[in-house]
Design an enzyme around this catalytic site. Sequence first.
Site, short mmCIF file in Angstrom:
data_model
loop_
_atom_site.label_atom_id
_atom_site.label_comp_id
_atom_site.label_asym_id
_atom_site.label_seq_id
_atom_site.Cartn_x
_atom_site.Cartn_y
_atom_site.Cartn_z
N HIS A 188 0.75 -1.15 0.02
CA HIS A 188 -0.04 -0.04 -0.11
C HIS A 188 0.70 1.39 -0.11
O HIS A 188 0.19 2.25 -0.44
CB HIS A 188 -1.12 0.00 0.97
CG HIS A 188 -2.08 -0.84 0.70
ND1 HIS A 188 -2.31 -2.49 1.00
CD2 HIS A 188 -3.13 -0.72 -0.01
CE1 HIS A 188 -3.18 -3.04 0.51
NE2 HIS A 188 -3.80 -2.23 -0.47
N ARG A 295 -11.31 2.21 -3.34
CA ARG A 295 -10.91 1.30 -2.23
C ARG A 295 -11.83 1.90 -1.09
O ARG A 295 -11.24 2.74 -0.31
CB ARG A 295 -9.59 1.13 -1.78
CG ARG A 295 -8.72 0.34 -2.90
CD ARG A 295 -7.35 0.03 -2.81
NE ARG A 295 -6.51 -0.79 -3.61
CZ ARG A 295 -5.85 -0.35 -4.51
NH1 ARG A 295 -5.93 0.60 -5.16
NH2 ARG A 295 -5.34 -1.66 -5.18
N ARG A 331 -15.82 -0.22 -4.44
CA ARG A 331 -15.64 -1.88 -4.08
C ARG A 331 -15.97 -1.59 -2.75
O ARG A 331 -15.73 -0.93 -1.92
CB ARG A 331 -14.03 -2.12 -4.21
CG ARG A 331 -13.90 -3.40 -3.62
CD ARG A 331 -12.39 -4.00 -3.62
NE ARG A 331 -11.32 -3.16 -2.75
CZ ARG A 331 -9.98 -3.43 -3.10
NH1 ARG A 331 -9.54 -3.94 -4.07
NH2 ARG A 331 -9.23 -2.65 -2.21
N GLU A 430 -9.90 -12.03 -8.51
CA GLU A 430 -8.59 -12.30 -7.93
C GLU A 430 -8.35 -13.36 -7.36
O GLU A 430 -7.19 -13.36 -6.53
CB GLU A 430 -8.54 -11.05 -7.03
CG GLU A 430 -9.61 -10.63 -6.18
CD GLU A 430 -9.61 -9.26 -5.17
OE1 GLU A 430 -8.38 -8.59 -5.45
OE2 GLU A 430 -10.34 -9.00 -4.45
N ASN A 453 -3.15 -7.84 -8.44
CA ASN A 453 -2.36 -7.69 -7.19
C ASN A 453 -2.64 -9.25 -6.59
O ASN A 453 -1.42 -10.12 -6.09
CB ASN A 453 -2.30 -6.65 -6.43
CG ASN A 453 -2.36 -5.30 -6.96
OD1 ASN A 453 -1.56 -5.16 -7.94
ND2 ASN A 453 -2.92 -4.36 -6.35
N ASP A 454 -3.96 -9.27 -6.15
CA ASP A 454 -4.18 -10.41 -5.43
C ASP A 454 -4.20 -11.76 -6.30
O ASP A 454 -3.76 -12.98 -6.04
CB ASP A 454 -5.48 -10.45 -4.67
CG ASP A 454 -5.32 -9.76 -3.28
OD1 ASP A 454 -4.54 -10.03 -2.68
OD2 ASP A 454 -6.16 -8.95 -3.11
N ARG A 464 2.10 -11.48 -1.60
CA ARG A 464 2.37 -10.05 -2.11
C ARG A 464 3.10 -9.19 -1.31
O ARG A 464 3.84 -8.07 -1.79
CB ARG A 464 1.05 -9.50 -2.73
CG ARG A 464 0.16 -9.10 -1.53
CD ARG A 464 -1.17 -8.57 -2.35
NE ARG A 464 -1.51 -7.18 -2.60
CZ ARG A 464 -2.38 -6.58 -2.60
NH1 ARG A 464 -3.34 -6.98 -2.82
NH2 ARG A 464 -2.47 -5.30 -2.80
N CYS A 501 -7.92 -3.52 -12.31
CA CYS A 501 -7.57 -2.78 -11.66
C CYS A 501 -6.47 -2.83 -10.55
O CYS A 501 -6.16 -1.90 -10.01
CB CYS A 501 -8.84 -2.21 -10.89
SG CYS A 501 -9.48 -3.75 -9.89
C1 PEP Z 1 -5.86 -6.44 -6.41
O1 PEP Z 1 -5.70 -7.17 -5.50
O2 PEP Z 1 -5.32 -6.39 -7.60
C2 PEP Z 1 -6.54 -5.08 -5.96
C3 PEP Z 1 -6.88 -3.87 -6.90
O3 PEP Z 1 -7.09 -4.92 -4.84
P1 PEP Z 1 -6.14 -4.56 -3.44
O4 PEP Z 1 -4.60 -4.26 -4.16
O5 PEP Z 1 -6.63 -3.33 -2.71
O6 PEP Z 1 -6.03 -5.90 -2.81
MG MG Z 2 -7.09 -7.45 -3.83
#
Ligand code: PEP
Ligand code: MG
Length: 559
Positions: A188, A295, A331, A430, A453-454, A464, A501
């Site tokens: 983050h 988010r 979301r 995800e 990302n997930d 991650r 995203c």
């Molecule tokens: C992701 O997982 O790609 C995502 C956009 O959500 P976050 O990074 O908030 O888990």
């Molecule tokens: Mg995610």
Amino acid sequence: MISVQGKGVSGGVAIGPLYCYQRAKSTIRRYEVEDVDAEWDRFKAAQTKAIEQLGELAEKAREEAGDEAALLFETHQMMAEDMEYEEAIQTAIRDKKLNAEAAVTDTAAQFAARFAAMEDAYFQARAADVKDVSDRIISALTGVVRGGIDSPVPVILAADDLSPSETVQLDKSRILGFVTEGGSDSGHTAILARTMGIPAIIGVGDQLKPEYEGREVIIDGSTGNVVIDADEDARSCLLRKMEEQKKMRELLEQLKGQPNETKDGQSIRVYCNIGSPDDVPAVLANDAGGVGLFRSEFLYLNCDDYPTEDYQFEAYKKALSDMGAKEVVIRTLDIGADKQIGYFDLPKEENPAMGNRALRICLNRPEIFHTQLRALFRASAFGKLGIMFPMVTSVWEVKEARKMCERVKEELTKEGIPFSDHVEIGIMIETPAAVLMSDRLAKEVDFFSCGTNDLTQYMLACDRQNADLGRFYNPHHPAVLRALKMVCDNAHRNGIWVGICGELGADLSLTETFLAIGIDELSVSPHSVLPLRQKIRETTISEVKQKILEDLLSDENTI
Ligand code: PEP
Ligand code: MG
């Protein structure tokens, strides 16, 4: 001159004094005092300072989010001067001769235990408040800034890593760049830096020493280089680069108002990821087509207790009305895993990333979900809203979540509260389960948004957050790219749109791949919109599409 190497996760060059982020100390010194009057005066001075700070926060909250948001800080102000609380501290100082920090700590524990033991959930939740107020007084006593930046000038912020709740509390106007010891590309701090459009470098380990604090540092977010007390050559070279980037930005400005269209006419929507309504000006300034991911959990992270329906409604309404006719996909709550919130009181888990998180919490605790959905549907009357659910694995979860939406709409209709009939409902893809079930899931929703990302984390079974796993966490892995193609095909076969995203959406080395597989929307940080538009406009997709698709499925593509 000292040069330190890390990994650049948000481009750009920044120059400024190095500031080491200070976390409130968890161990409180405890000792016996001789002069109890002087100690009492110390407490009173700290109490006054804390009350003043709370007053300022209440005003800021009122300006940003209305009276209800201010109420929390006003309640904290009242707690800080509550007579019973003050008397207990006085007794600890005068009778037990305790230093003020220890007296406040003990009193806070005593009051928090008393609240926690009450039947009523409202009073139980006050336990967190009394601890928070006491922490603020202790910070005023010790001089340790509560996760803040105590500097008159903007700084390059150095930290071991920052949790999401720490990042939301930072005064962003004082940050020129980030350098962290640990962290990951999709963590983050990196996401926040990209949203803010400021340079960031992660993974410098213990190379940045506390004694460097205050010295001039230049960071280059594209190379991951950190230079302390740069010599003349290095300094002028980096400053030249900074100047070039400024010029590049000016050039990109000319792309505003232009379509995101390839040379041979294929279009793709470019939207933005945001964490609060305060990010909307950056979305508009960069000429994005909408918000592809808001988010919403950042609203929760910013509060000391469950945000009320009205508080959330105001925030969603502001984002929607500020975006005008442009779509905003919000979301629903995605906490758990790396985003922990104290007042949710979630049991400690062995594997939080695979535990009680996101939609699972919402389905297990429907009262929380219900409040958020009411706020969302109420806000839908003020703009073009999309709602999406994170961390889906099964069709039944989506059906249950949609049922809850229907219940909320019925309630609002009965109460005569207006809402839009055109709210798109989507899910994030995800998890591997969602990928493999995407043909079925597509029949339940209006759109998919791939959270790469997930998705990378779960496809590759690779944390991650763990910087040591660097080369194993590879979003370019053919398993991830093939998954995206499969999702895209299943979405289109069922007549719904699909976006990305996750951070991968802004990776220009994959833009052609995304165009080739037919992604409809890319949602990226505001500062990535124009570079992405430039890349799209330079591409002739028909020239490369066939090869990209063949490569994706080729036997050679094994990595
Ligand atoms: C992701 O997982 O790609 C995502 C956009 O959500 P976050 O990074 O908030 O888990
Ligand atoms: Mg995610």
